[in-house]
Design an enzyme around this catalytic site. Structure first.
Site, short mmCIF file in Angstrom:
data_model
loop_
_atom_site.label_atom_id
_atom_site.label_comp_id
_atom_site.label_asym_id
_atom_site.label_seq_id
_atom_site.Cartn_x
_atom_site.Cartn_y
_atom_site.Cartn_z
N TYR A 98 4.55 3.49 3.53
CA TYR A 98 3.22 4.08 3.18
C TYR A 98 2.89 5.16 4.40
O TYR A 98 3.07 4.64 5.71
CB TYR A 98 2.35 2.97 3.13
CG TYR A 98 0.76 3.48 3.33
CD1 TYR A 98 0.22 4.35 2.49
CD2 TYR A 98 0.01 2.46 4.26
CE1 TYR A 98 -1.14 4.63 2.70
CE2 TYR A 98 -1.10 2.86 4.27
CZ TYR A 98 -1.89 3.87 3.45
OH TYR A 98 -3.12 4.28 3.74
N LYS A 195 -5.43 -3.53 -3.06
CA LYS A 195 -4.65 -3.21 -4.39
C LYS A 195 -4.55 -4.08 -5.55
O LYS A 195 -5.65 -4.61 -6.13
CB LYS A 195 -3.24 -2.77 -3.99
CG LYS A 195 -3.38 -1.93 -2.82
CD LYS A 195 -4.26 -0.69 -2.90
CE LYS A 195 -3.78 0.53 -1.81
NZ LYS A 195 -4.32 0.11 -0.41
#
Length: 381
Positions: A98, A195
């Site tokens: 990420y 998430k």
């Protein structure tokens, strides 16, 4: 206790004051003490809050761990992990990760003398070549963001234990429903709770789960001392979200399989990255360490033109163009200009993150509607 039962019940108790079945939102900053030091575990909500305690216990149970520790964001959780180390220490990280993690490592902590090595981890044995007497941790993402690479957690954990090195796993893409790194030997599990755990695109939060008491004590100290803690309202929303995690992940995985197969056979699509394909690199490892393959998919277009990728995303109706992932609604993103823009272009392209790459977070809508949305958008190029 099976996962679906744990998601609903583990760590959650009826409110002792009223019997409320849902954990109350303890919207308070401080707690009355009968005498100095007599606070029965609660004194100030940065340090402890009953709503957060319930969530932390629930998260620990989902990852088969002893200690859950929540933070105000996923990056706040990663930040706490790096604060375990000292100038001169070295951390080995996957080279496909990420962009926010990469930015934190290189733009913040390298300035304080912590060294990061970004290496491919598809073959865990190659990691050993980068270990020195200063190596303190191996940082793993699997599946990786956004290339969906699979890393053998058990093999990396074995390498870490053999060298007395911590192994931390970002388990955000899989969620505890699909994968449990602690069971495979990892020391730390990190989640961007924003998430799949939250699941409804209405919370920003991070979490760590560990088994080791001493490690937990250090991380809890950092949590309190640095102050990146979530509020009780957000904790309540995540507790509510987790109650349907197993149901949502089943549907995310079913839809992911359908959409991945559709894209793989589309004439305008070049490559599709989804670990459920038998020809996906390290598919055998994914099959061994995951229960299913999830709803995260990346794909590239023939010709590799950024303008084509943007045109496709501008013509979606159901796949919303937005940051983040893991919500019930389907999202799309352009990593090269969005989530991974902080990574230099030459570094991105080394791992296959080209300008036409589109990342999908496949939601829980009807799969046929999602296929039609893809068909209509791809027809525009």
């Amino acid at each position: 206790m099976k996962f679906g039962t744990k998601a609903i019940h583990a760590g959650i108790e009826p409110d002792p004051a009223t019997g409320a079945i849902m954990t109350p939102i303890y919207q308070t900053s401080t707690y009355v003490q009968k005498s100095p030091g007599d606070h029965k575990g609660y004194e100030y909500s940065r340090t402890h809050n009953p709503t957060r305690t319930a969530l932390q216990n629930n998260l620990a149970a989902l990852e088969n761990g002893k200690h859950g520790i929540c933070f105000s964001s996923g990056l706040g959780a990663i930040d706490a992990v790096i604060k375990l180390f000292n100038p001169g220490d070295e951390i080995i990280s996957t080279n496909d990760l990420y962009g926010g993690t990469y930015r934190l490592f290189t733009k913040v902590y390298e300035r304080y003398g912590i060294k990061f090595k970004f290496v491919p981890m598809s073959d865990p044995s190659s990691i050993a070549d980068h270990i020195t007497d200063k190596t303190r941790m191996i940082w793993v993402e699997t599946p990786t963001n956004p290339m969906m690479n699979i890393i053998d957690i058990a093999a990396v954990a074995k390498l870490g234990k053999g060298n007395k090195i911590l192994v931390a796993v970002d388990n955000t893409f899989a969620s505890p429903y699909l994968q449990n790194p602690l069971d495979l030997g990892a020391d730390i599990v990190m989640h961007s709770v924003t998430k799949y755990l939250g699941g409804h695109s209405d919370v920003v939060m991070g979490a760590l789960v560990v088994n080791d008491d001493e490690l937990a004590e250090k991380l809890v100290f950092i949590q309190n001392a640095s102050g990146a803690t979530p509020g009780p309202q957000d904790c309540f929303l995540v507790i509510r979200g987790i109650k349907t995690l197993h149901l949502r992940m089943e549907r995310h995985s079913q839809n992911g399989k359908t959409i991945a197969a559709y894209l793989k056979n589309h004439p305008k699509v070049d490559k599709v990255y989804w670990p459920g394909f038998e020809d996906h690199p390290n598919h055998a490892i994914a099959k061994k360490q995951m229960r299913d393959y999830g709803g995260m998919i990346s794909f590239t277009l023939l010709g590799n033109q950024e303008k084509d990728a943007k045109k496709v995303m501008e013509n979606f109706h159901l796949f919303a163009l937005a940051e983040s992932l893991g919500g019930v609604e389907s999202l799309c993103g352009h990593p090269a200009s969005m989530t991974h823009a902080s990574i230099p272009k030459e570094e991105r392209e080394k791992v296959g993150l080209v300008d036409s790459l589109i990342r999908l977070s496949v939601g829980v809508e009807d799969a046929e509607d999602l296929k039609n949305d893809l068909a209509n958008a791809l027809a525009k190029i």
